[in-house]
Design a protein around this motif. Structure first.
Motif, PDB file in Angstrom:
ATOM      1  N   HIS A  24       0.823  -1.332   0.070  1.00 42.64           N
ATOM      2  CA  HIS A  24      -0.146   0.024  -0.069  1.00 42.64           C
ATOM      3  C   HIS A  24       0.963   1.104   0.088  1.00 42.64           C
ATOM      4  O   HIS A  24       1.903   1.265   0.342  1.00 42.64           O
ATOM      5  CB  HIS A  24      -0.810  -0.053   1.264  1.00 42.64           C
ATOM      6  N   THR A  25      -0.004   2.321  -0.355  1.00 40.34           N
ATOM      7  CA  THR A  25       1.185   3.540  -0.739  1.00 40.34           C
ATOM      8  C   THR A  25       1.226   4.345   0.904  1.00 40.34           C
ATOM      9  O   THR A  25       2.067   5.165   1.143  1.00 40.34           O
ATOM     10  CB  THR A  25       0.278   4.554  -1.476  1.00 40.34           C
ATOM     11  N   CYS A  31      -5.586   3.560   2.296  1.00 39.18           N
ATOM     12  CA  CYS A  31      -4.497   3.796   1.009  1.00 39.18           C
ATOM     13  C   CYS A  31      -4.641   2.656   0.003  1.00 39.18           C
ATOM     14  O   CYS A  31      -4.760   1.578   0.648  1.00 39.18           O
ATOM     15  CB  CYS A  31      -3.271   3.832   1.465  1.00 39.18           C
ATOM     16  N   PRO A  32      -4.800   3.001  -1.170  1.00 39.74           N
ATOM     17  CA  PRO A  32      -4.479   1.898  -2.090  1.00 39.74           C
ATOM     18  C   PRO A  32      -3.504   1.237  -2.193  1.00 39.74           C
ATOM     19  O   PRO A  32      -2.435   1.808  -2.020  1.00 39.74           O
ATOM     20  CB  PRO A  32      -4.898   2.683  -3.446  1.00 39.74           C
ATOM     21  N   PRO A  33      -3.827  -0.045  -2.672  1.00 34.44           N
ATOM     22  CA  PRO A  33      -2.423  -1.068  -2.920  1.00 34.44           C
ATOM     23  C   PRO A  33      -1.977  -0.550  -4.536  1.00 34.44           C
ATOM     24  O   PRO A  33      -2.816   0.008  -5.204  1.00 34.44           O
ATOM     25  CB  PRO A  33      -2.975  -2.466  -3.010  1.00 34.44           C
ATOM     26  N   PHE A  34      -0.583  -0.703  -4.549  1.00 35.85           N
ATOM     27  CA  PHE A  34      -0.017  -0.245  -5.927  1.00 35.85           C
ATOM     28  C   PHE A  34       0.614  -1.246  -6.654  1.00 35.85           C
ATOM     29  O   PHE A  34       1.054  -1.311  -7.551  1.00 35.85           O
ATOM     30  CB  PHE A  34       0.822   1.083  -5.829  1.00 35.85           C
ATOM     31  N   PHE A  48       8.370  -0.264  11.417  1.00 37.40           N
ATOM     32  CA  PHE A  48       6.772  -0.638  11.259  1.00 37.40           C
ATOM     33  C   PHE A  48       6.142   0.621  11.914  1.00 37.40           C
ATOM     34  O   PHE A  48       6.694   1.464  12.798  1.00 37.40           O
ATOM     35  CB  PHE A  48       6.819  -1.793  11.800  1.00 37.40           C
ATOM     36  N   LYS A  49       4.939   0.545  11.522  1.00 43.94           N
ATOM     37  CA  LYS A  49       4.127   1.674  11.943  1.00 43.94           C
ATOM     38  C   LYS A  49       2.640   0.931  12.525  1.00 43.94           C
ATOM     39  O   LYS A  49       2.497  -0.143  11.908  1.00 43.94           O
ATOM     40  CB  LYS A  49       3.470   2.390  10.657  1.00 43.94           C
ATOM     41  N   ILE A  50       2.073   1.488  13.309  1.00 41.62           N
ATOM     42  CA  ILE A  50       0.738   1.096  13.984  1.00 41.62           C
ATOM     43  C   ILE A  50      -0.327   1.712  13.380  1.00 41.62           C
ATOM     44  O   ILE A  50      -0.333   2.891  13.652  1.00 41.62           O
ATOM     45  CB  ILE A  50       0.873   0.791  15.600  1.00 41.62           C
ATOM     46  N   GLU A  51      -1.410   0.977  12.976  1.00 42.77           N
ATOM     47  CA  GLU A  51      -2.614   1.546  12.718  1.00 42.77           C
ATOM     48  C   GLU A  51      -3.859   1.265  13.750  1.00 42.77           C
ATOM     49  O   GLU A  51      -4.085  -0.165  13.884  1.00 42.77           O
ATOM     50  CB  GLU A  51      -3.285   1.184  11.367  1.00 42.77           C
ATOM     51  N   SER A  66      10.821  -4.718  -4.948  1.00 40.31           N
ATOM     52  CA  SER A  66      11.637  -5.151  -6.056  1.00 40.31           C
ATOM     53  C   SER A  66      11.847  -4.086  -7.250  1.00 40.31           C
ATOM     54  O   SER A  66      12.745  -4.272  -7.999  1.00 40.31           O
ATOM     55  CB  SER A  66      11.315  -6.540  -6.533  1.00 40.31           C
ATOM     56  N   LYS A  67      10.809  -3.158  -7.249  1.00 35.16           N
ATOM     57  CA  LYS A  67      10.947  -2.353  -8.318  1.00 35.16           C
ATOM     58  C   LYS A  67      11.546  -0.915  -7.593  1.00 35.16           C
ATOM     59  O   LYS A  67      11.566  -0.017  -8.407  1.00 35.16           O
ATOM     60  CB  LYS A  67       9.539  -1.791  -8.740  1.00 35.16           C
ATOM     61  N   GLY A  68      12.119  -1.004  -6.342  1.00 35.72           N
ATOM     62  CA  GLY A  68      12.687   0.111  -5.904  1.00 35.72           C
ATOM     63  C   GLY A  68      11.739   1.200  -5.354  1.00 35.72           C
ATOM     64  O   GLY A  68      12.357   2.412  -5.096  1.00 35.72           O
ATOM     65  N   GLU A  69      10.416   0.867  -5.389  1.00 30.89           N
ATOM     66  CA  GLU A  69       9.426   1.941  -4.629  1.00 30.89           C
ATOM     67  C   GLU A  69       9.240   1.621  -3.361  1.00 30.89           C
ATOM     68  O   GLU A  69       9.729   0.233  -2.852  1.00 30.89           O
ATOM     69  CB  GLU A  69       8.202   1.694  -5.402  1.00 30.89           C
ATOM     70  N   TYR A  70       8.908   2.437  -2.371  1.00 30.52           N
ATOM     71  CA  TYR A  70       8.674   2.120  -1.074  1.00 30.52           C
ATOM     72  C   TYR A  70       7.123   1.862  -0.840  1.00 30.52           C
ATOM     73  O   TYR A  70       6.122   2.516  -1.437  1.00 30.52           O
ATOM     74  CB  TYR A  70       9.189   3.199  -0.353  1.00 30.52           C
ATOM     75  N   GLY A  71       6.904   1.062   0.251  1.00 30.93           N
ATOM     76  CA  GLY A  71       5.560   1.018   0.427  1.00 30.93           C
ATOM     77  C   GLY A  71       5.299   0.171   1.867  1.00 30.93           C
ATOM     78  O   GLY A  71       6.048   0.027   2.464  1.00 30.93           O
TER      79      GLY A  71
END
Length: 87
Positions: A24-25, A31-34, A48-51, A66-71
Protein backbone atom coordinates in the motif's frame (compact mmCIF):
# COMPACT_ATOMS: atom_id res chain seq x y z
CA UNK A 1 29.65 -9.51 20.23
CA UNK A 2 25.90 -9.87 20.92
CA UNK A 3 25.63 -6.13 21.54
CA UNK A 4 27.14 -5.36 18.14
CA UNK A 5 24.89 -7.89 16.39
CA UNK A 6 21.80 -6.55 18.19
CA UNK A 7 22.50 -2.95 17.20
CA UNK A 8 23.02 -3.99 13.58
CA UNK A 9 19.67 -5.81 13.45
CA UNK A 10 17.80 -2.77 14.79
CA UNK A 11 19.03 -0.48 12.00
CA UNK A 12 17.02 -2.30 9.37
CA UNK A 13 16.20 -5.74 8.21
CA UNK A 14 14.14 -7.74 5.80
CA UNK A 15 10.46 -8.60 5.62
CA UNK A 16 9.34 -12.03 4.50
CA UNK A 17 5.77 -12.74 3.42
CA UNK A 18 4.20 -16.19 3.60
CA UNK A 19 1.78 -15.45 0.79
CA UNK A 20 1.22 -12.95 -2.00
CA UNK A 21 0.08 -9.65 -0.49
CA UNK A 22 -0.56 -6.06 -1.54
CA UNK A 23 1.85 -3.19 -0.93
CA UNK A 24 0.00 0.00 0.00
CA UNK A 25 0.99 3.63 -0.49
CA UNK A 26 0.67 4.37 3.25
CA UNK A 27 0.22 2.50 6.53
CA UNK A 28 -3.57 2.30 6.36
CA UNK A 29 -6.27 0.19 4.73
CA UNK A 30 -7.63 3.53 3.44
CA UNK A 31 -4.60 3.84 1.15
CA UNK A 32 -4.75 1.99 -2.16
CA UNK A 33 -2.47 -0.92 -3.00
CA UNK A 34 -0.09 -0.18 -5.86
CA UNK A 35 1.52 -3.58 -6.44
CA UNK A 36 1.62 -7.14 -5.15
CA UNK A 37 4.51 -8.64 -3.19
CA UNK A 38 5.69 -12.18 -3.93
CA UNK A 39 5.53 -14.92 -1.33
CA UNK A 40 8.73 -16.30 0.22
CA UNK A 41 10.91 -13.44 -1.00
CA UNK A 42 12.80 -11.04 1.28
CA UNK A 43 12.27 -7.29 0.96
CA UNK A 44 14.40 -4.59 2.63
CA UNK A 45 12.46 -3.26 5.62
CA UNK A 46 13.51 -0.45 7.94
CA UNK A 47 10.64 -0.03 10.42
CA UNK A 48 6.96 -0.59 11.25
CA UNK A 49 3.94 1.64 11.98
CA UNK A 50 0.84 0.89 14.02
CA UNK A 51 -2.68 1.63 12.76
CA UNK A 52 -5.25 1.69 15.56
CA UNK A 53 -8.73 0.73 14.43
CA UNK A 54 -11.90 0.56 16.58
CA UNK A 55 -11.72 -3.18 17.23
CA UNK A 56 -8.15 -4.13 16.33
CA UNK A 57 -4.62 -2.90 15.79
CA UNK A 58 -2.73 -3.40 12.53
CA UNK A 59 1.04 -3.42 12.12
CA UNK A 60 2.45 -2.17 8.83
CA UNK A 61 6.02 -2.81 7.69
CA UNK A 62 7.76 -0.17 5.56
CA UNK A 63 9.52 -1.99 2.73
CA UNK A 64 11.40 -1.34 -0.48
CA UNK A 65 9.83 -3.31 -3.31
CA UNK A 66 11.69 -5.19 -6.02
CA UNK A 67 10.95 -2.22 -8.31
CA UNK A 68 12.79 0.18 -5.97
CA UNK A 69 9.59 1.82 -4.72
CA UNK A 70 8.58 2.13 -1.05
CA UNK A 71 5.34 0.89 0.43
CA UNK A 72 3.66 -0.72 3.42
CA UNK A 73 2.62 -4.33 3.95
CA UNK A 74 0.52 -5.83 6.76
CA UNK A 75 1.84 -8.14 9.42
CA UNK A 76 -1.15 -10.44 8.75
CA UNK A 77 0.84 -11.83 5.83
CA UNK A 78 4.44 -10.78 6.57
CA UNK A 79 7.03 -10.66 9.34
CA UNK A 80 10.12 -8.55 10.08
CA UNK A 81 12.24 -7.77 13.12
CA UNK A 82 12.63 -4.00 12.87
CA UNK A 83 12.10 -0.99 15.17
CA UNK A 84 9.03 1.23 15.21
CA UNK A 85 9.18 4.04 12.64
CA UNK A 86 10.03 7.49 13.91
CA UNK A 87 7.28 9.97 13.15
Amino acid sequence: MFLILGSTLCEGGEAMCGQVTAAHTCASMDCPPFMYIRAHQNYPCDCFKIEKLPHKTKIWYHIETSKGEYGYILDDDCWAEVPKCKK
